[in-house]
Design a protein around this motif. Structure first.
Motif, PDB file in Angstrom:
ATOM      1  N   SER A  13      43.282 -76.277  14.411  1.00  0.00           N
ATOM      2  CA  SER A  13      43.109 -76.237  15.869  1.00  0.00           C
ATOM      3  C   SER A  13      42.362 -74.972  16.289  1.00  0.00           C
ATOM      4  N   GLU A  30      44.020 -64.162  11.671  1.00  0.00           N
ATOM      5  CA  GLU A  30      44.631 -65.052  10.670  1.00  0.00           C
ATOM      6  C   GLU A  30      45.345 -64.198   9.622  1.00  0.00           C
ATOM      7  N   GLY A  43      45.200 -84.331   2.592  1.00  0.00           N
ATOM      8  CA  GLY A  43      44.709 -85.653   2.176  1.00  0.00           C
ATOM      9  C   GLY A  43      44.353 -85.695   0.696  1.00  0.00           C
ATOM     10  N   ASN A  48      42.302 -86.172   5.316  1.00  0.00           N
ATOM     11  CA  ASN A  48      42.293 -87.364   6.176  1.00  0.00           C
ATOM     12  C   ASN A  48      42.120 -86.866   7.617  1.00  0.00           C
ATOM     13  N   VAL A 125      50.050 -61.423  13.043  1.00  0.00           N
ATOM     14  CA  VAL A 125      50.539 -61.121  14.384  1.00  0.00           C
ATOM     15  C   VAL A 125      52.067 -61.031  14.360  1.00  0.00           C
ATOM     16  N   SER A 164      54.411 -69.677   9.574  1.00  0.00           N
ATOM     17  CA  SER A 164      55.425 -68.738  10.068  1.00  0.00           C
ATOM     18  C   SER A 164      55.966 -69.217  11.408  1.00  0.00           C
ATOM     19  N   GLU A 320      54.589 -82.068   5.095  1.00  0.00           N
ATOM     20  CA  GLU A 320      53.213 -81.930   5.580  1.00  0.00           C
ATOM     21  C   GLU A 320      53.176 -81.358   6.991  1.00  0.00           C
ATOM     22  N   GLU A 349      49.942 -77.998  16.008  1.00  0.00           N
ATOM     23  CA  GLU A 349      51.267 -78.321  15.488  1.00  0.00           C
ATOM     24  C   GLU A 349      52.395 -77.459  16.053  1.00  0.00           C
ATOM     25  N   PHE A 362      45.553 -83.934  12.287  1.00  0.00           N
ATOM     26  CA  PHE A 362      44.283 -83.222  12.513  1.00  0.00           C
ATOM     27  C   PHE A 362      43.665 -83.658  13.840  1.00  0.00           C
TER      28      PHE A 362
HETATM   29  C1  LIG Z   1      49.848 -80.703   1.993  1.00  0.00           C
HETATM   30  C2  LIG Z   1      49.432 -81.106   3.388  1.00  0.00           C
HETATM   31  C3  LIG Z   1      48.583 -82.183   3.537  1.00  0.00           C
HETATM   32  C4  LIG Z   1      48.208 -82.591   4.836  1.00  0.00           C
HETATM   33  N1  LIG Z   1      47.340 -83.628   4.972  1.00  0.00           N
HETATM   34  C5  LIG Z   1      46.950 -84.013   6.213  1.00  0.00           C
HETATM   35  C6  LIG Z   1      45.966 -85.029   6.385  1.00  0.00           C
HETATM   36  O1  LIG Z   1      45.355 -85.522   5.413  1.00  0.00           O
HETATM   37  N2  LIG Z   1      45.685 -85.432   7.666  1.00  0.00           N
HETATM   38  C7  LIG Z   1      46.270 -84.861   8.773  1.00  0.00           C
HETATM   39  O2  LIG Z   1      45.979 -85.271   9.906  1.00  0.00           O
HETATM   40  N3  LIG Z   1      47.165 -83.859   8.623  1.00  0.00           N
HETATM   41  C8  LIG Z   1      47.495 -83.407   7.385  1.00  0.00           C
HETATM   42  N4  LIG Z   1      48.381 -82.370   7.251  1.00  0.00           N
HETATM   43  C9  LIG Z   1      48.902 -81.718   8.474  1.00  0.00           C
HETATM   44  C10 LIG Z   1      47.821 -80.753   9.049  1.00  0.00           C
HETATM   45  O3  LIG Z   1      47.370 -79.905   8.015  1.00  0.00           O
HETATM   46  C11 LIG Z   1      48.404 -79.929  10.193  1.00  0.00           C
HETATM   47  O4  LIG Z   1      49.043 -80.738  11.134  1.00  0.00           O
HETATM   48  C12 LIG Z   1      47.301 -79.123  10.872  1.00  0.00           C
HETATM   49  O5  LIG Z   1      46.708 -78.242   9.943  1.00  0.00           O
HETATM   50  C13 LIG Z   1      47.857 -78.340  12.054  1.00  0.00           C
HETATM   51  O6  LIG Z   1      46.854 -77.513  12.554  1.00  0.00           O
HETATM   52  P1  LIG Z   1      47.234 -76.169  13.326  1.00  0.00           P
HETATM   53  O7  LIG Z   1      45.953 -75.475  13.620  1.00  0.00           O
HETATM   54  O8  LIG Z   1      48.144 -76.465  14.442  1.00  0.00           O
HETATM   55  O9  LIG Z   1      48.089 -75.326  12.288  1.00  0.00           O
HETATM   56  P2  LIG Z   1      47.695 -74.801  10.823  1.00  0.00           P
HETATM   57  O10 LIG Z   1      46.567 -75.568  10.262  1.00  0.00           O
HETATM   58  O11 LIG Z   1      48.964 -74.755  10.071  1.00  0.00           O
HETATM   59  O12 LIG Z   1      47.154 -73.340  11.089  1.00  0.00           O
HETATM   60  C14 LIG Z   1      47.994 -72.291  11.503  1.00  0.00           C
HETATM   61  C15 LIG Z   1      47.413 -70.988  10.977  1.00  0.00           C
HETATM   62  O13 LIG Z   1      48.123 -69.900  11.555  1.00  0.00           O
HETATM   63  C16 LIG Z   1      48.285 -68.895  10.572  1.00  0.00           C
HETATM   64  N5  LIG Z   1      49.422 -68.051  10.940  1.00  0.00           N
HETATM   65  C17 LIG Z   1      50.757 -68.333  10.909  1.00  0.00           C
HETATM   66  N6  LIG Z   1      51.482 -67.282  11.303  1.00  0.00           N
HETATM   67  C18 LIG Z   1      50.582 -66.295  11.621  1.00  0.00           C
HETATM   68  C19 LIG Z   1      50.724 -64.957  12.096  1.00  0.00           C
HETATM   69  N7  LIG Z   1      51.935 -64.404  12.282  1.00  0.00           N
HETATM   70  N8  LIG Z   1      49.605 -64.229  12.318  1.00  0.00           N
HETATM   71  C20 LIG Z   1      48.372 -64.749  12.107  1.00  0.00           C
HETATM   72  N9  LIG Z   1      48.180 -66.020  11.626  1.00  0.00           N
HETATM   73  C21 LIG Z   1      49.289 -66.775  11.405  1.00  0.00           C
HETATM   74  C22 LIG Z   1      48.534 -69.691   9.303  1.00  0.00           C
HETATM   75  O14 LIG Z   1      48.244 -68.934   8.150  1.00  0.00           O
HETATM   76  C23 LIG Z   1      47.556 -70.863   9.481  1.00  0.00           C
HETATM   77  O15 LIG Z   1      46.303 -70.596   8.916  1.00  0.00           O
HETATM   78  C24 LIG Z   1      48.735 -81.914   5.978  1.00  0.00           C
HETATM   79  C25 LIG Z   1      49.567 -80.807   5.794  1.00  0.00           C
HETATM   80  C26 LIG Z   1      49.915 -80.399   4.519  1.00  0.00           C
HETATM   81  C27 LIG Z   1      50.812 -79.195   4.357  1.00  0.00           C
END
Ligand SMILES: Cc1cc2nc3c(=O)[nH]c(=O)nc-3n(C[C@H](O)[C@H](O)[C@H](O)COP(=O)(O)OP(=O)(O)OC[C@H]3O[C@@H](n4cnc5c(N)ncnc54)[C@H](O)[C@@H]3O)c2cc1C
Length: 386
Positions: A13, A30, A43, A48, A125, A164, A320, A349, A362
């Motif tokens: 995101s 990050e 995926g 995916n 953070v 986290s 996941e 998320e 995603f």
């Molecule tokens: C093994 C696996 C397979 C998956 N496969 C799929 C798929 O194929 N299709 C799909 O739709 N979804 C999939 N998902 C789910 C998808 O990856 C997540 O829903 C999506 O990445 C959420 O995006 P986000 O940006 O909200 O959070 P995230 O992608 O989790 O990003 C959050 C970021 O914040 C960072 N962060 C955390 N705490 C701190 C802090 N204190 N300071 C600074 N940075 C911090 C983390 O390191 C991370 O990089 C999968 C998840 C996993 C674990």
């Protein structure tokens, strides 16, 4: 470089938002040494990205909250955006869009796009506060100031990839409530009565799992720790505690085997090892169907509605996603802005929105980022932020 906007997190995101906002307007913090760790492993390494079948019914959470973002940036908008970046995902499993060769194709786009912003890696953070309209974002190393803060720090799943609870802690410190979190899209552990599942480790079969009013169809995999596979992961989204019902013979008609003289283990459309194990559990002899008594037939029939209570799940380490999170009641559905504090946003998320298996998470990360980007651009255009 001093930016007006700070994004916390460098996952799906956050990267979409950083790509959509004007050059040099963002500082992205990050904690990992690399961006998009989850994208790379997602995926099965091919990510995916989204799904042909899109709608609020594929999400756990408030449909009225999810709908506006899916409307302004749906799977078609996402595919068009990716096409402009020269990525053409491949349709697999009928409705799911994946990267052609590897998830790196998607991450490369974001890495390239994010070069226009100020990216700070290994910057964890620890808190956010606000005084006189200025946010103070404290990391383990220093304090940043900003006019806008976007919390895109994800949920609790896969701590080894950087997950986290910082998003929830920041939300709470600004008066937000958190809907109870739990691991989701995850396997089930089993109780003593189902320990025999472990002997079937590696066996896979098509099933339909019912959890309350929800039906999850697809493959079930017997794993060393319990049950896994796509149908089980989907079912975990709806399970809290209590029993689930598994139909191990979803498209099967008993009529088709009624007159056969073959033994049950050869007749049932299940892996033989599994048929044999279940016959033992049901205390049935491996004999032809037409030799079973009425009472034995009833017992055999339970393969179509096998009821049991999982002991729990494999936990955040294997999940996941995280269900629950920042309550959407206190966040604006059109902009992702906090209703508690101006210019504080939550994306992806970390919010109480969880998609089913199939690219929905995603899509939510990207759709919510799009809504937020539109809101921030509007504020900037209206010159509310200098
Ligand atoms: C093994 C696996 C397979 C998956 N496969 C799929 C798929 O194929 N299709 C799909 O739709 N979804 C999939 N998902 C789910 C998808 O990856 C997540 O829903 C999506 O990445 C959420 O995006 P986000 O940006 O909200 O959070 P995230 O992608 O989790 O990003 C959050 C970021 O914040 C960072 N962060 C955390 N705490 C701190 C802090 N204190 N300071 C600074 N940075 C911090 C983390 O390191 C991370 O990089 C999968 C998840 C996993 C674990």
């Amino acid at each position: 470089m001093k930016s007006q906007i700070i994004i916390i997190g460098g996952g799906a995101s956050a990267l979409m938002l950083a790509s959509l906002l004007p050059k040099n307007s963002v500082t992205l913090l990050e904690s990992n040494a690399k961006l998009g760790a989850k994208i790379l492993v997602s995926g099965g390494g091919k990510c995916n990205i989204t799904n042909v079948k899109m709608g609020t019914e594929y999400y756990l959470g408030d449909a009225d909250f999810v709908a506006p973002s899916l409307k302004v940036f749906n799977e078609k908008s996402l595919l068009k955006w990716l096409e402009r970046q020269r990525l053409e995902p491949m349709l697999r499993k009928e409705t799911q869009y994946f990267c052609k060769d590897s998830a790196k194709e998607l991450l490369d786009i974001f890495t390239k796009e994010s070069k226009k912003q100020n990216i700070v890696l290994q910057e964890k953070v620890v808190s956010v506060s606000k005084r006189d309209d200025i946010f103070y974002v404290k990391t383990q190393k220093k304090t940043y100031t900003a006019r806008i803060v976007v919390v895109a720090s994800g949920g609790l799943s896969f701590p080894k990839l950087g997950a986290s609870d910082i998003g929830y802690e920041i939300a709470k410190s600004f008066g937000h409530s958190i809907v109870k979190t739990a691991p989701a899209l995850v396997g089930f552990t089993v109780q003593k009565e189902q320990f025999f599942f472990k002997e079937l480790s590696g066996v896979s079969t098509e099933v339909c799992i019912r959890v309350g009013e929800h039906e999850c169809k697809g493959a079930l995999l017997f794993a060393h720790k319990g049950l896994s596979g796509p149908a089980v992961l989907d079912a975990s989204l709806y399970w809290e505690k209590g029993k689930i019902e598994i139909d191990f013979l979803p498209d099967f008609s008993w009529k088709s085997i009624r007159d056969s003289k073959k033994k049950l283990s050869s007749l049932l459309p299940l892996p033989k090892r599994m048929s044999k194990a279940f016959l033992v559990q049901l205390e049935l002899e491996d004999k032809p169907y037409n030799t079973l008594t009425k009472e034995e037939l009833d017992r055999l029939d339970t393969l179509s509605y096998y009821l049991f209570a999982p002991a729990g799940t494999f936990g955040y380490g294997k999940a996941e996603v995280t269900k629950g999170g920042v309550s959407t009641v206190e966040v604006d559905a059109y902009t992702m802005m906090s209703k508690k504090d101006d210019r504080l946003y939550f994306l992806g998320e970390v919010l109480d929105v969880t998609g089913r298996l199939g690219g929905y998470n995603f899509q939510w990360a990207f759709s919510s980022a799009y809504s937020c980007a539109q809101s921030i651009k509007r504020e900037k255009n209206e010159n509310k932020i200098k």
